[in-house]
Scaffold this motif. Structure first.
Motif, PDB file in Angstrom:
ATOM      1  N   LYS A 143       0.825  -1.208   0.000  1.00  0.00           N
ATOM      2  CA  LYS A 143       0.000   0.000   0.000  1.00  0.00           C
ATOM      3  C   LYS A 143       0.866   1.268   0.000  1.00  0.00           C
ATOM      4  CE  LYS A 143      -4.135  -1.990   0.459  1.00  0.00           C
ATOM      5  NZ  LYS A 143      -4.898  -1.906   1.706  1.00  0.00           N
ATOM      6  N   ILE A 144       0.418   2.277  -0.748  1.00  0.00           N
ATOM      7  CA  ILE A 144       1.007   3.614  -0.713  1.00  0.00           C
ATOM      8  C   ILE A 144       0.237   4.406   0.349  1.00  0.00           C
ATOM      9  CG2 ILE A 144       1.551   5.703  -2.015  1.00  0.00           C
ATOM     10  CD1 ILE A 144       3.031   3.190  -2.935  1.00  0.00           C
ATOM     11  N   ILE A 145       0.968   4.973   1.305  1.00  0.00           N
ATOM     12  CA  ILE A 145       0.321   5.558   2.484  1.00  0.00           C
ATOM     13  C   ILE A 145       0.352   7.080   2.427  1.00  0.00           C
ATOM     14  CG2 ILE A 145       0.379   5.734   5.005  1.00  0.00           C
ATOM     15  CD1 ILE A 145       1.655   2.951   5.053  1.00  0.00           C
ATOM     16  N   GLY A 146      -0.830   7.680   2.549  1.00  0.00           N
ATOM     17  CA  GLY A 146      -0.970   9.120   2.698  1.00  0.00           C
ATOM     18  C   GLY A 146      -1.350   9.441   4.128  1.00  0.00           C
ATOM     19  N   PHE A 147      -0.865  10.569   4.641  1.00  0.00           N
ATOM     20  CA  PHE A 147      -1.044  10.893   6.060  1.00  0.00           C
ATOM     21  C   PHE A 147      -1.305  12.383   6.234  1.00  0.00           C
ATOM     22  CE2 PHE A 147       1.307  11.921  10.158  1.00  0.00           C
ATOM     23  CZ  PHE A 147       0.257  11.548  10.990  1.00  0.00           C
ATOM     24  N   ALA A 148      -2.230  12.711   7.132  1.00  0.00           N
ATOM     25  CA  ALA A 148      -2.468  14.108   7.506  1.00  0.00           C
ATOM     26  C   ALA A 148      -2.674  14.172   9.016  1.00  0.00           C
ATOM     27  CB  ALA A 148      -3.685  14.677   6.780  1.00  0.00           C
ATOM     28  N   PRO A 149      -1.739  14.782   9.744  1.00  0.00           N
ATOM     29  CA  PRO A 149      -1.907  14.932  11.190  1.00  0.00           C
ATOM     30  C   PRO A 149      -2.770  16.139  11.535  1.00  0.00           C
ATOM     31  CG  PRO A 149       0.221  15.785  10.534  1.00  0.00           C
ATOM     32  CD  PRO A 149      -0.435  15.267   9.284  1.00  0.00           C
ATOM     33  N   THR A 150      -3.565  16.038  12.601  1.00  0.00           N
ATOM     34  CA  THR A 150      -4.404  17.148  13.046  1.00  0.00           C
ATOM     35  C   THR A 150      -4.391  17.211  14.568  1.00  0.00           C
ATOM     36  OG1 THR A 150      -6.573  16.110  13.482  1.00  0.00           O
ATOM     37  CG2 THR A 150      -5.979  16.467  11.163  1.00  0.00           C
ATOM     38  N   MET A 151      -4.960  18.297  15.083  1.00  0.00           N
ATOM     39  CA  MET A 151      -5.182  18.408  16.526  1.00  0.00           C
ATOM     40  C   MET A 151      -6.677  18.326  16.850  1.00  0.00           C
ATOM     41  SD  MET A 151      -2.259  20.822  18.185  1.00  0.00           S
ATOM     42  CE  MET A 151      -2.914  22.395  17.649  1.00  0.00           C
ATOM     43  N   GLY A 152      -7.449  17.791  15.898  1.00  0.00           N
ATOM     44  CA  GLY A 152      -8.868  17.603  16.160  1.00  0.00           C
ATOM     45  C   GLY A 152      -9.683  18.861  15.952  1.00  0.00           C
TER      46      GLY A 152
ATOM     47  N   LEU B  83      -3.874  26.388  25.196  1.00  0.00           N
ATOM     48  CA  LEU B  83      -3.933  24.920  25.278  1.00  0.00           C
ATOM     49  C   LEU B  83      -5.179  24.477  26.037  1.00  0.00           C
ATOM     50  CD1 LEU B  83      -2.819  22.038  25.021  1.00  0.00           C
ATOM     51  CD2 LEU B  83      -1.390  22.496  27.019  1.00  0.00           C
ATOM     52  N   HIS B  84      -5.453  25.129  27.145  1.00  0.00           N
ATOM     53  CA  HIS B  84      -6.620  24.768  27.962  1.00  0.00           C
ATOM     54  C   HIS B  84      -7.924  24.973  27.205  1.00  0.00           C
ATOM     55  CE1 HIS B  84      -9.171  24.310  31.510  1.00  0.00           C
ATOM     56  NE2 HIS B  84      -9.756  25.443  31.179  1.00  0.00           N
ATOM     57  N   ASN B  85      -7.985  26.049  26.410  1.00  0.00           N
ATOM     58  CA  ASN B  85      -9.229  26.398  25.719  1.00  0.00           C
ATOM     59  C   ASN B  85      -9.373  25.751  24.350  1.00  0.00           C
ATOM     60  OD1 ASN B  85     -10.191  28.145  27.775  1.00  0.00           O
ATOM     61  ND2 ASN B  85      -8.881  29.800  27.021  1.00  0.00           N
ATOM     62  N   TYR B  86      -8.336  25.053  23.886  1.00  0.00           N
ATOM     63  CA  TYR B  86      -8.425  24.456  22.556  1.00  0.00           C
ATOM     64  C   TYR B  86      -9.575  23.452  22.523  1.00  0.00           C
ATOM     65  CZ  TYR B  86      -6.930  22.820  17.993  1.00  0.00           C
ATOM     66  OH  TYR B  86      -6.890  22.539  16.658  1.00  0.00           O
ATOM     67  N   PRO B  87     -10.460  23.538  21.525  1.00  0.00           N
ATOM     68  CA  PRO B  87     -11.649  22.670  21.510  1.00  0.00           C
ATOM     69  C   PRO B  87     -11.299  21.192  21.384  1.00  0.00           C
ATOM     70  CG  PRO B  87     -11.445  23.907  19.446  1.00  0.00           C
ATOM     71  CD  PRO B  87     -10.435  24.478  20.384  1.00  0.00           C
ATOM     72  N   ARG B  88     -11.976  20.387  22.185  1.00  0.00           N
ATOM     73  CA  ARG B  88     -11.783  18.932  22.163  1.00  0.00           C
ATOM     74  C   ARG B  88     -13.123  18.281  21.815  1.00  0.00           C
ATOM     75  NH1 ARG B  88      -8.153  21.371  25.338  1.00  0.00           N
ATOM     76  NH2 ARG B  88      -6.142  20.358  25.783  1.00  0.00           N
ATOM     77  N   THR B  89     -13.192  17.711  20.626  1.00  0.00           N
ATOM     78  CA  THR B  89     -14.464  17.201  20.098  1.00  0.00           C
ATOM     79  C   THR B  89     -14.257  15.818  19.482  1.00  0.00           C
ATOM     80  OG1 THR B  89     -14.038  18.340  17.998  1.00  0.00           O
ATOM     81  CG2 THR B  89     -15.317  19.544  19.642  1.00  0.00           C
TER      82      THR B  89
ATOM     83  N   LEU C   2     -13.214  34.138   5.718  1.00  0.00           N
ATOM     84  CA  LEU C   2     -12.407  33.793   6.885  1.00  0.00           C
ATOM     85  C   LEU C   2     -11.786  32.414   6.712  1.00  0.00           C
ATOM     86  CD1 LEU C   2     -11.476  34.329   9.824  1.00  0.00           C
ATOM     87  CD2 LEU C   2     -13.648  33.310  10.577  1.00  0.00           C
ATOM     88  N   ALA C   3     -10.468  32.318   6.908  1.00  0.00           N
ATOM     89  CA  ALA C   3      -9.783  31.032   6.804  1.00  0.00           C
ATOM     90  C   ALA C   3     -10.326  30.077   7.864  1.00  0.00           C
ATOM     91  CB  ALA C   3      -8.283  31.219   6.990  1.00  0.00           C
ATOM     92  N   MET C   4     -10.692  28.866   7.443  1.00  0.00           N
ATOM     93  CA  MET C   4     -11.237  27.897   8.382  1.00  0.00           C
ATOM     94  C   MET C   4     -10.186  27.525   9.429  1.00  0.00           C
ATOM     95  SD  MET C   4     -13.608  25.354   6.108  1.00  0.00           S
ATOM     96  CE  MET C   4     -15.075  26.012   5.311  1.00  0.00           C
ATOM     97  N   SER C   5     -10.624  27.496  10.681  1.00  0.00           N
ATOM     98  CA  SER C   5      -9.745  27.176  11.794  1.00  0.00           C
ATOM     99  C   SER C   5     -10.590  26.641  12.943  1.00  0.00           C
ATOM    100  CB  SER C   5      -8.987  28.426  12.256  1.00  0.00           C
ATOM    101  OG  SER C   5      -8.331  28.201  13.485  1.00  0.00           O
ATOM    102  N   SER C   6     -10.030  25.732  13.708  1.00  0.00           N
ATOM    103  CA  SER C   6     -10.737  25.226  14.883  1.00  0.00           C
ATOM    104  C   SER C   6     -11.034  26.354  15.864  1.00  0.00           C
ATOM    105  CB  SER C   6      -9.903  24.139  15.564  1.00  0.00           C
ATOM    106  OG  SER C   6      -9.646  23.076  14.669  1.00  0.00           O
ATOM    107  N   ARG C   7     -10.192  27.374  15.876  1.00  0.00           N
ATOM    108  CA  ARG C   7     -10.399  28.495  16.799  1.00  0.00           C
ATOM    109  C   ARG C   7     -11.613  29.341  16.434  1.00  0.00           C
ATOM    110  NH1 ARG C   7      -4.958  27.599  16.723  1.00  0.00           N
ATOM    111  NH2 ARG C   7      -3.893  27.606  18.746  1.00  0.00           N
ATOM    112  N   ASN C   8     -12.084  29.249  15.191  1.00  0.00           N
ATOM    113  CA  ASN C   8     -13.245  30.037  14.793  1.00  0.00           C
ATOM    114  C   ASN C   8     -14.472  29.711  15.632  1.00  0.00           C
ATOM    115  OD1 ASN C   8     -11.520  30.944  12.824  1.00  0.00           O
ATOM    116  ND2 ASN C   8     -12.624  30.047  11.103  1.00  0.00           N
ATOM    117  N   GLU C   9     -14.529  28.473  16.159  1.00  0.00           N
ATOM    118  CA  GLU C   9     -15.677  28.067  16.982  1.00  0.00           C
ATOM    119  C   GLU C   9     -15.770  28.874  18.264  1.00  0.00           C
ATOM    120  OE1 GLU C   9     -17.962  25.988  15.871  1.00  0.00           O
ATOM    121  OE2 GLU C   9     -16.788  25.858  14.019  1.00  0.00           O
ATOM    122  N   ARG C  10     -14.688  29.489  18.656  1.00  0.00           N
ATOM    123  CA  ARG C  10     -14.683  30.277  19.899  1.00  0.00           C
ATOM    124  C   ARG C  10     -15.130  31.718  19.673  1.00  0.00           C
ATOM    125  NH1 ARG C  10      -8.912  29.951  22.211  1.00  0.00           N
ATOM    126  NH2 ARG C  10      -9.904  31.147  23.876  1.00  0.00           N
TER     127      ARG C  10
END
Length: 282
Positions: free
Chosen positions: A22-31, A68-74, A184-192
C-alpha cells in the motif's frame, strides 16, 4: 475506519499494509475537525491506497497555557465526521506517552532560519514543538505522502525542511486554504468566536485581497501603512503583525524582485482569540 489508540496498534497496522504494497498518505491534526481538515484527507485519497489521519493536541506547541486549555476537544464528533467522509482508512489517537516517552519536552531544531520569522517571533518554542511531534508521527506512520494546509504556511515550509533535512523520503503536499463564506480562513479556533465577530472576521481576508491589488502599484512601506490604518479603525480586531515575505526563505522584504515569489502574512487578535491568514501575491 479503524481506530488505533496506541503506538503498538499503529505499528502492527502499518506493517500489515506495507506488506500488501500500500502507498500511504497521512495528515496529522489536533482535532476539532472542519472542512479544511477534510480537504487534506480528500487530497490524500486521490493519490494513495491507504489514508491515515491522526488527532493529537500537542502540548509543546502552545506557548500560551490558556490557549492549550481552551483548545476545543471534540473527539467523538471528529470520529463520526471522518467515518462519514469515507476518505480515511485509519485514525491514530496516540497518548502523550506515545509521542513523548521520555517526558513532555520538545527537541531543539535548526530549520535554516525559517523558524525565526513571523510566528517564531511571537510564539517562542512553537516550531520546536511542531517539529518534535511531526517527526515522531512521521517515524511511526512512515507515510509516502503527507498533507498540510497552506493556512499555516510557515509551518508547511518548516515541515518540508524537516522531511528533507532528516532524509525521511516523505513528499509533502500543500493543500489550498479552505474559507468560510465570508472569506475567513477555516480554523478550529473560529468556533470560539461569537457569531457577530465571526462574520466581521471576513475583513481579514478582504484586507489581504486589497494587498494583492496594491502589490502591483504601491511600495511595501505604503502597503503596510494602509493595513495598519485599516486595523486602527477596527473595533473587533487588533493587528499583531502584517508581513510581506519571500515564499521560500520567509524573510520579510522591503522591495519586490521580479524573479522571486511573495506572500502576505497576517495575525490578529479578536479578544483573546488569535487568527492567522496568508495570501500568495500575484
Amino acid at each position: 475506519m479503524e481506530i488505533l489508540r496506541s503506538k503498538e496498534a499503529l505499528r502492527a497496522y502499518i506493517e500489515r499494509n506495507r506488506e500488501m504494497g500500500k502507498i500511504i498518505g497521512f495528515a496529522p491534526t489536533m482535532g476539532a475537525l472542519h472542512d479544511g481538515h477534510l480537504s487534506l484527507f480528500a487530497a490524500a485519497r486521490k493519490e494513495n491506497n491507504l489514508v491515515v489521519a491522526s488527532i493529537f493536541i500537542n502540548p509543546t506547541q502552545f506557548n500560551n497555557p490558556a490557549d492549550l486549555h481552551n483548545y476545543p476537544r471534540t473527539m467523538e464528533a471528529d470520529i463520526q465526521l471522518l467515518q462519514s467522509t469515507g476518505d480515511v482508512d485509519a485514525l491514530y489517537i496516540p497518548a502523550v506517552s506515545d509521542m513523548y516517552p521520555h517526558g513532555t519536552k520538545s527537541k531543539s531544531y535548526d530549520f535554516g532560519g525559517l523558524e525565526n520569522q513571523m510566528e517564531g517571533r511571537f510564539r517562542t518554542g512553537h516550531f520546536d514543538g511542531v517539529g518534535t511531534v511531526v517527526e515522531e508521527l512521521f517515524l511511526q506512520v512512515r507515510p509516502d505522502n503527507a498533507y498540510f494546509g497552506e493556512k499555516d504556511y510557515q509551518q508547511l515550509r518548516i515541515i518540508e525542511h524537516l522531511s528533507q533535512s532528516k532524509k525521511m523520503g516523505i513528499k509533502i503536499h500543500p493543500v489550498p486554504i479552505m474559507r468560510e463564506k465570508n472569506g475567513l480562513a477555516m480554523s478550529s479556533r473560529n468556533e470560539r468566536l461569537s457569531s457577530e465577530v465571526r462574520q466581521a472576521a471576513g475583513m481579514i481576508y478582504q484586507t489581504l485581497q486589497r494587498v494583492d491589488e496594491w502589490f502591483r502599484v504601491l511600495s511595501i512601506e505604503e502597503i503596510k501603512k494602509r493595513v495598519e490604518d485599516i486595523f486602527a479603525k477596527e473595533k473587533y480586531f487588533n493587528l499583531e503583525y502584517f508581513v510581506i515575505a519571500d515564499e521560500q526563505t520567509l524573510e520579510e522584504t522591503d522591495f519586490f524582485y521580479k524573479d522571486r515569489s511573495y506572500r502576505a502574512f497576517i495575525a490578529v487578535y479578536a479578544g483573546e482569540i488569535r487568527l492567522i491568514d496568508n495570501k500568495h501575491l500575484e
